[in-house]
Design a protein around this motif. Structure first.
Motif, PDB file in Angstrom:
ATOM      1  N   LEU A   1     -50.996 -30.347  39.860  1.00 38.67           N
ATOM      2  CA  LEU A   1     -50.050 -31.420  40.148  1.00 38.67           C
ATOM      3  C   LEU A   1     -48.891 -31.378  39.156  1.00 38.67           C
ATOM      4  CD1 LEU A   1     -52.612 -34.333  40.617  1.00 38.67           C
ATOM      5  CD2 LEU A   1     -51.612 -32.889  42.401  1.00 38.67           C
ATOM      6  N   THR A   2     -47.713 -31.698  39.634  1.00 40.25           N
ATOM      7  CA  THR A   2     -46.552 -31.779  38.759  1.00 40.25           C
ATOM      8  C   THR A   2     -45.571 -32.800  39.326  1.00 40.25           C
ATOM      9  OG1 THR A   2     -44.892 -30.472  37.543  1.00 40.25           O
ATOM     10  CG2 THR A   2     -45.243 -29.916  39.880  1.00 40.25           C
ATOM     11  N   GLN A   3     -44.536 -33.087  38.544  1.00 41.13           N
ATOM     12  CA  GLN A   3     -43.552 -34.084  38.949  1.00 41.13           C
ATOM     13  C   GLN A   3     -42.144 -33.497  38.861  1.00 41.13           C
ATOM     14  OE1 GLN A   3     -42.606 -37.243  36.242  1.00 41.13           O
ATOM     15  NE2 GLN A   3     -42.929 -36.012  34.429  1.00 41.13           N
ATOM     16  N   ASN A   4     -41.167 -34.267  39.312  1.00 42.01           N
ATOM     17  CA  ASN A   4     -39.773 -33.910  39.098  1.00 42.01           C
ATOM     18  C   ASN A   4     -39.432 -34.146  37.628  1.00 42.01           C
ATOM     19  OD1 ASN A   4     -38.296 -32.896  41.377  1.00 42.01           O
ATOM     20  ND2 ASN A   4     -38.672 -34.849  42.397  1.00 42.01           N
ATOM     21  N   TYR A   5     -39.377 -33.071  36.865  1.00 46.67           N
ATOM     22  CA  TYR A   5     -39.104 -33.147  35.433  1.00 46.67           C
ATOM     23  C   TYR A   5     -38.233 -31.946  35.042  1.00 46.67           C
ATOM     24  CZ  TYR A   5     -40.089 -33.593  30.390  1.00 46.67           C
ATOM     25  OH  TYR A   5     -39.976 -33.732  29.032  1.00 46.67           O
ATOM     26  N   PRO A   6     -36.988 -31.938  35.535  1.00 45.34           N
ATOM     27  CA  PRO A   6     -36.106 -30.809  35.264  1.00 45.34           C
ATOM     28  C   PRO A   6     -35.789 -30.696  33.772  1.00 45.34           C
ATOM     29  CG  PRO A   6     -34.866 -32.636  36.215  1.00 45.34           C
ATOM     30  CD  PRO A   6     -36.320 -33.009  36.291  1.00 45.34           C
ATOM     31  N   PRO A   7     -35.658 -29.467  33.257  1.00 45.49           N
ATOM     32  CA  PRO A   7     -35.686 -28.187  33.966  1.00 45.49           C
ATOM     33  C   PRO A   7     -37.069 -27.546  34.008  1.00 45.49           C
ATOM     34  CG  PRO A   7     -35.015 -27.807  31.723  1.00 45.49           C
ATOM     35  CD  PRO A   7     -35.256 -29.297  31.838  1.00 45.49           C
TER      36      PRO A   7
ATOM     37  N   ILE B   1     -40.732 -25.720  44.799  1.00 43.00           N
ATOM     38  CA  ILE B   1     -40.684 -26.176  43.412  1.00 43.00           C
ATOM     39  C   ILE B   1     -40.034 -25.107  42.541  1.00 43.00           C
ATOM     40  CG2 ILE B   1     -42.017 -27.046  41.454  1.00 43.00           C
ATOM     41  CD1 ILE B   1     -44.273 -27.683  43.453  1.00 43.00           C
ATOM     42  N   ASN B   2     -39.109 -25.524  41.689  1.00 42.35           N
ATOM     43  CA  ASN B   2     -38.484 -24.641  40.704  1.00 42.35           C
ATOM     44  C   ASN B   2     -38.787 -25.149  39.309  1.00 42.35           C
ATOM     45  OD1 ASN B   2     -37.228 -23.103  42.745  1.00 42.35           O
ATOM     46  ND2 ASN B   2     -35.488 -24.515  42.823  1.00 42.35           N
ATOM     47  N   GLY B   3     -38.326 -24.412  38.285  1.00 37.40           N
ATOM     48  CA  GLY B   3     -38.433 -24.892  36.920  1.00 37.40           C
ATOM     49  C   GLY B   3     -39.070 -23.898  35.969  1.00 37.40           C
ATOM     50  N   ILE B   4     -38.798 -24.094  34.696  1.00 42.63           N
ATOM     51  CA  ILE B   4     -39.297 -23.196  33.660  1.00 42.63           C
ATOM     52  C   ILE B   4     -40.815 -23.151  33.655  1.00 42.63           C
ATOM     53  CG2 ILE B   4     -39.385 -22.743  31.178  1.00 42.63           C
ATOM     54  CD1 ILE B   4     -36.673 -24.245  30.967  1.00 42.63           C
ATOM     55  N   ASP B   5     -41.433 -24.321  33.473  1.00 43.21           N
ATOM     56  CA  ASP B   5     -42.889 -24.356  33.380  1.00 43.21           C
ATOM     57  C   ASP B   5     -43.548 -24.009  34.707  1.00 43.21           C
ATOM     58  OD1 ASP B   5     -42.541 -25.035  30.769  1.00 43.21           O
ATOM     59  OD2 ASP B   5     -43.273 -27.092  30.947  1.00 43.21           O
ATOM     60  N   LYS B   6     -42.879 -24.334  35.816  1.00 42.30           N
ATOM     61  CA  LYS B   6     -43.439 -23.965  37.113  1.00 42.30           C
ATOM     62  C   LYS B   6     -43.596 -22.467  37.214  1.00 42.30           C
ATOM     63  CE  LYS B   6     -43.151 -22.746  41.664  1.00 42.30           C
ATOM     64  NZ  LYS B   6     -42.566 -21.580  42.371  1.00 42.30           N
TER      65      LYS B   6
ATOM     66  N   GLN C   1     -37.394 -15.523  28.675  1.00 46.11           N
ATOM     67  CA  GLN C   1     -36.477 -15.062  29.715  1.00 46.11           C
ATOM     68  C   GLN C   1     -36.324 -16.111  30.811  1.00 46.11           C
ATOM     69  OE1 GLN C   1     -38.067 -11.306  31.037  1.00 46.11           O
ATOM     70  NE2 GLN C   1     -37.956 -10.399  28.988  1.00 46.11           N
ATOM     71  N   VAL C   2     -37.429 -16.728  31.195  1.00 46.81           N
ATOM     72  CA  VAL C   2     -37.363 -17.775  32.220  1.00 46.81           C
ATOM     73  C   VAL C   2     -36.565 -18.965  31.713  1.00 46.81           C
ATOM     74  CG1 VAL C   2     -38.718 -19.442  33.551  1.00 46.81           C
ATOM     75  CG2 VAL C   2     -39.530 -17.088  33.322  1.00 46.81           C
ATOM     76  N   ALA C   3     -36.834 -19.389  30.483  1.00 53.11           N
ATOM     77  CA  ALA C   3     -36.120 -20.541  29.913  1.00 53.11           C
ATOM     78  C   ALA C   3     -34.624 -20.276  29.839  1.00 53.11           C
ATOM     79  CB  ALA C   3     -36.673 -20.857  28.524  1.00 53.11           C
ATOM     80  N   ALA C   4     -34.238 -19.060  29.477  1.00 52.48           N
ATOM     81  CA  ALA C   4     -32.823 -18.724  29.351  1.00 52.48           C
ATOM     82  C   ALA C   4     -32.093 -18.836  30.682  1.00 52.48           C
ATOM     83  CB  ALA C   4     -32.678 -17.313  28.787  1.00 52.48           C
ATOM     84  N   ARG C   5     -32.759 -18.512  31.782  1.00 46.91           N
ATOM     85  CA  ARG C   5     -32.120 -18.585  33.094  1.00 46.91           C
ATOM     86  C   ARG C   5     -31.775 -20.024  33.470  1.00 46.91           C
ATOM     87  NH1 ARG C   5     -35.247 -17.727  36.902  1.00 46.91           N
ATOM     88  NH2 ARG C   5     -37.143 -16.735  36.099  1.00 46.91           N
ATOM     89  N   TYR C   6     -32.582 -20.970  33.050  1.00 50.04           N
ATOM     90  CA  TYR C   6     -32.351 -22.374  33.397  1.00 50.04           C
ATOM     91  C   TYR C   6     -31.412 -23.069  32.406  1.00 50.04           C
ATOM     92  CZ  TYR C   6     -35.979 -22.271  36.979  1.00 50.04           C
ATOM     93  OH  TYR C   6     -36.722 -21.988  38.109  1.00 50.04           O
TER      94      TYR C   6
END
Length: 248
Positions: free
Chosen positions: A30-36, A52-57, A240-245
């Protein structure tokens, strides 16, 4: 009102749906809307993994795939309810959750996935000056119920207005003076809303975000997930993922 009723019914049926469509060892994430860190691609409050998008996703999905642990992922709200389900429902998990003292014994943990700063944000040019957290007591504060920062302020006997959505816009229009949230999530959300970068009125502390699994999750599964995450970090995948967002 009808949409809220439909959402409640769908949420209530989620454990039943999960139990009839999956193997017993499948983890319901389960997750929530918590951008990024995690967010609906369409802006909705209900999504399956593909929406769903996002760094942690991205990190969580890759971690489960490498660990070869079957899963299903759902984004929805409210945040406090998601935490309750992960705590009480076997084979459930929730992210991105800060690992606080109060939560420590309620879950099994894999992480950290990311790091955040608990902050009080204000609009640019706002003359509010805070030399201590106590200085904020004279101002109205908005926050999302169930977040680590709102829970922390509640323990400090702050009165906090619960904000369900559109916090940057509500801050801008003066519904409250300060937004209790986290960075980079707060400023990321403000940027996406067209508000622009907000100012940090006071930095409370820093914390890390984790995947929290139901305590009945086998230790073997937890260890496999942690090993996969450690390898992703070693390879530079997480950075690398974090840098993209964050660099857009």
């Amino acid at each position: 009102m009808l949409n809220k009723i439909i959402c409640r019914i769908a949420f209530a049926l989620l454990p039943l749906f999960a139990g009839t469509t999956q193997a017993a060892d499948m983890v319901q994430i389960l997750t929530q809307n918590y951008p990024p860190f995690s967010m609906s691609a369409s802006g909705k409050n209900f999504e399956r993994e593909g929406g769903i998008n996002g760094i942690d996703k991205e990190v969580v999905v890759e971690m489960f795939k490498r660990a070869e642990v079957p899963y299903q992922m759902t984004l929805r709200f409210p945040w406090s309810r998601l935490q309750e389900m992960a705590e009480k429902q076997p084979s459930f998990a929730v992210y991105s959750l800060s690992r606080t003292v109060d939560r420590e014994s309620r879950f099994k943990w894999v992480g950290p996935l990311s790091e955040i700063q608990l902050v009080l944000l204000k609009t640019p040019g706002n003359p509010i000056v805070l030399n201590s957290l106590d200085d904020a007591r004279k101002y109205s504060i908005g926050s999302v119920e169930g977040t680590s920062v709102s829970q922390y302020l509640a323990k400090q006997n702050f009165t906090v207005k619960n904000v369900l959505s559109n916090a940057p816009a509500k801050l801008q229009t003066g519904e409250f003076d300060l937004w209790a949230t986290t960075n980079p999530a707060g400023n990321y959300e403000a940027g996406k809303a067209g508000i622009g970068k907000l100012e940090v009125a006071f930095a409370i502390s820093s914390t890390q975000l984790y995947l929290a699994l139901n305590k009945e999750t086998p230790d073997e599964v937890v260890q496999k997930l942690q090993s996969a995450l450690d390898q992703l970090r070693k390879e530079g995948f997480i950075d690398q993922v974090a840098a993209r967002y964050l660099n857009n």
